[in-house]
Design a protein around this motif. Sequence first.
Motif, PDB file in Angstrom:
ATOM      1  N   ARG A 615       0.830  -1.208   0.000  1.00  0.00           N
ATOM      2  CA  ARG A 615       0.000   0.000   0.000  1.00  0.00           C
ATOM      3  C   ARG A 615       0.868   1.264   0.000  1.00  0.00           C
ATOM      4  O   ARG A 615       0.544   2.262  -0.664  1.00  0.00           O
ATOM      5  N   ARG A 618       2.116   1.692  -3.423  1.00  0.00           N
ATOM      6  CA  ARG A 618       1.065   2.196  -4.312  1.00  0.00           C
ATOM      7  C   ARG A 618       0.924   3.709  -4.179  1.00  0.00           C
ATOM      8  O   ARG A 618       0.843   4.433  -5.177  1.00  0.00           O
ATOM      9  N   ASP A 619       0.910   4.208  -2.950  1.00  0.00           N
ATOM     10  CA  ASP A 619       0.781   5.645  -2.733  1.00  0.00           C
ATOM     11  C   ASP A 619       2.006   6.391  -3.267  1.00  0.00           C
ATOM     12  O   ASP A 619       1.887   7.486  -3.843  1.00  0.00           O
ATOM     13  N   ASP A 620       3.172   5.789  -3.079  1.00  0.00           N
ATOM     14  CA  ASP A 620       4.399   6.414  -3.570  1.00  0.00           C
ATOM     15  C   ASP A 620       4.381   6.512  -5.104  1.00  0.00           C
ATOM     16  O   ASP A 620       4.743   7.537  -5.680  1.00  0.00           O
ATOM     17  N   ALA A 622       1.739   6.612  -6.985  1.00  0.00           N
ATOM     18  CA  ALA A 622       0.728   7.587  -7.390  1.00  0.00           C
ATOM     19  C   ALA A 622       1.283   9.006  -7.320  1.00  0.00           C
ATOM     20  O   ALA A 622       1.012   9.842  -8.200  1.00  0.00           O
ATOM     21  N   GLU A 623       2.075   9.296  -6.278  1.00  0.00           N
ATOM     22  CA  GLU A 623       2.668  10.625  -6.161  1.00  0.00           C
ATOM     23  C   GLU A 623       3.652  10.900  -7.293  1.00  0.00           C
ATOM     24  O   GLU A 623       3.795  12.029  -7.757  1.00  0.00           O
ATOM     25  N   VAL A 630       1.102   1.922 -10.152  1.00  0.00           N
ATOM     26  CA  VAL A 630      -0.077   2.002  -9.276  1.00  0.00           C
ATOM     27  C   VAL A 630      -1.007   0.829  -9.544  1.00  0.00           C
ATOM     28  O   VAL A 630      -1.488   0.157  -8.614  1.00  0.00           O
ATOM     29  N   GLU A 634      -1.985  -2.228  -6.976  1.00  0.00           N
ATOM     30  CA  GLU A 634      -3.394  -2.445  -6.652  1.00  0.00           C
ATOM     31  C   GLU A 634      -3.760  -3.919  -6.802  1.00  0.00           C
ATOM     32  O   GLU A 634      -4.472  -4.495  -5.973  1.00  0.00           O
TER      33      GLU A 634
END
Length: 657
Positions: A615, A618-620, A622-623, A630, A634
């Motif tokens: 997770r 994934r956030d990294d 997305a940034e 991403v 997911e």
Amino acid sequence: MITTAVVPRAEGGELAAYDEYVASLTIEEGSRYARRHSARRFLAHHPDLDEWMARPTQARVTDLHRDKAWPFVVWAAVSGRLRVDVELLLAKPGGVDLSLVWDRLHPGDIDHAEGVGRELGWSANWIRQVARHSLPVVCTWASTGLDGLGDDDLATFRAEVERAAALSDSARTRARTRLFAVGQICFQLGLATRPPRRGVAEPARTPTELAALVSQPSIRREVVRYAQTIGTVLRPASAYARVKAVRVFFDWLATEHPEVRHLEQLERPGHVEPFLAWARHRPWRGANGRGRTISLTQFHHDLVDLRVFFEDIATWGWAAAPPRRLLFLADLPRLPEPMPRALPPPADAALMAAVGHLEDPFVRTGLTVLRATGVRVGELLDLELDCLVDFEEHGTWLRVPVGKLGTERSVPLDRSTIEALDAWMARRGRQRALPHPRDGRPAEFVFMERGRRLTNWRLSNGLDRAAAAAGLTRPDGSPLHVTLHQLRHTFGTSLINAGMGLPALMALMGHVTPEMTLRYARLASPTVRAAYQAAMGRVGLRRQIALAPAGRRPVPERVQWLGEEMLKTRVAHGYCSRHLAAGACAYANICETCDNFAPAPEFVPVMEGQLADVRALRDDAAERGWEAEVARHERVSESLEGHLGRLKKGGGPAEVA
């Protein structure tokens, strides 16, 4: 000035017959009186019509305008009482309607001609101009009705148009165009045996006629003999090209070495070698040269033909042959071997989609057939109405006529191409068979319109329009010019890429030697591609892929790892960091997302740690804007969440599987 004789007539008979004709017209009495009076005044000024016809055209036109005698002269010409020349007929003002007089004296001719014009698809305006204006002029000049016109009448009328000094350039061009249309009518009705020709250029010379232009008498005799000999086995175009190349050498020789008058006088050092140096960059001959020099390919062809000429006459034992060999294989330049220029698949698809929306049905059908069958443009235009052959369970095939290489073949057709050809043939309409340019036999060509064969000019223009509509451009943004022959290359390339064998492709393309087909194998061969991929796979096993820039740890600590510019992957037994330069990894999380993955309950803590890291990754991603990363994280997250949910509910590996 053209003079014509007056048809013998009885004294005073013209006026009486003209009075009777005028009386039959549905016009006012004042108009009848004016016509009779104009005729009498004209004959009073010019009682001897033979003498009047000998006057210059402009003087005769002035006389007719002054006496308002055009209606009388037109009636006399149409009724056969007066033979008039082309200049006078074409000088007739528009207000004098010759067609009305003609239709009364030759009923049915104009209607018949208009019917042919409608069959040929002419516009109403063009039908009117040809059938009601030009046809009566030609028939009046020939003193015959429509049924009496023939090849000789049309040819003589055309010759008089070209000789007519009183015609302006625009009037002469207009007369040629309309006479061509009259010739089409006569040919469609079977009155003329030859289809009309456009333009005024003289027919192309035969190889023998070209050979007769050699300036040296003794050499000319041998070249003419050679042209006659090879003409028995070579096609006219091939024999013409051979003689043309020979003429280039002897024309140069006549200028540079006029003392050479016999073939046996030729020497390599003094004559052939200087010619080779000059001929490589000689000016292009003909009106289309525009100051250009010949290409390397043309230079190569010229030398081949000249070398064959000398070898042939030596082999045949001609007494005039040079005593020593003059040209050798080493004299021929090595030509580049470019590969076929096929369109890339995306450009090919976009182009053919645009072709399907072209307005011109001929262009739309012709380009579709070219792309779907790989035939040459000349072969396409030579297709005849019996070109489609149905072999029942083997489908419908296109019989390609004898073309460039003198071979005939068949190509299978798909449903869309058959439908395109059927639609064209349905709208083609009735067309009279034309002499085939190869052997002169009557042939019903598929691509005909308005009694004429269609040419590749419209196809080329239509292809340019389709390329522009498809948005095809060069790297600099300028419009991409696609040639008709590129469709053939695209056809062959697509088949070789799909795995077709060389013998089958050779048959479809109409090649006569395997070397011609091997060009496509060099371009894109599935066998070569498979061997390349297998070799690269073995090389990849021995090659180290850099996971991090030089001087840095391949796998940093976890906190540093989460913040690195790397394609990071968290696996159950550790971490993976892959540098951006290495690209995406095909094996990332392959187990966690596999349908056969069945984790045991004792691995729940490990999987929970892995889920937390996934997770965060994934956030990294997305940034950083890494959309593909991403999506990958997911998928892994969803898979781990599903496994953890089943394990916490007490599900075993069997249930998970």
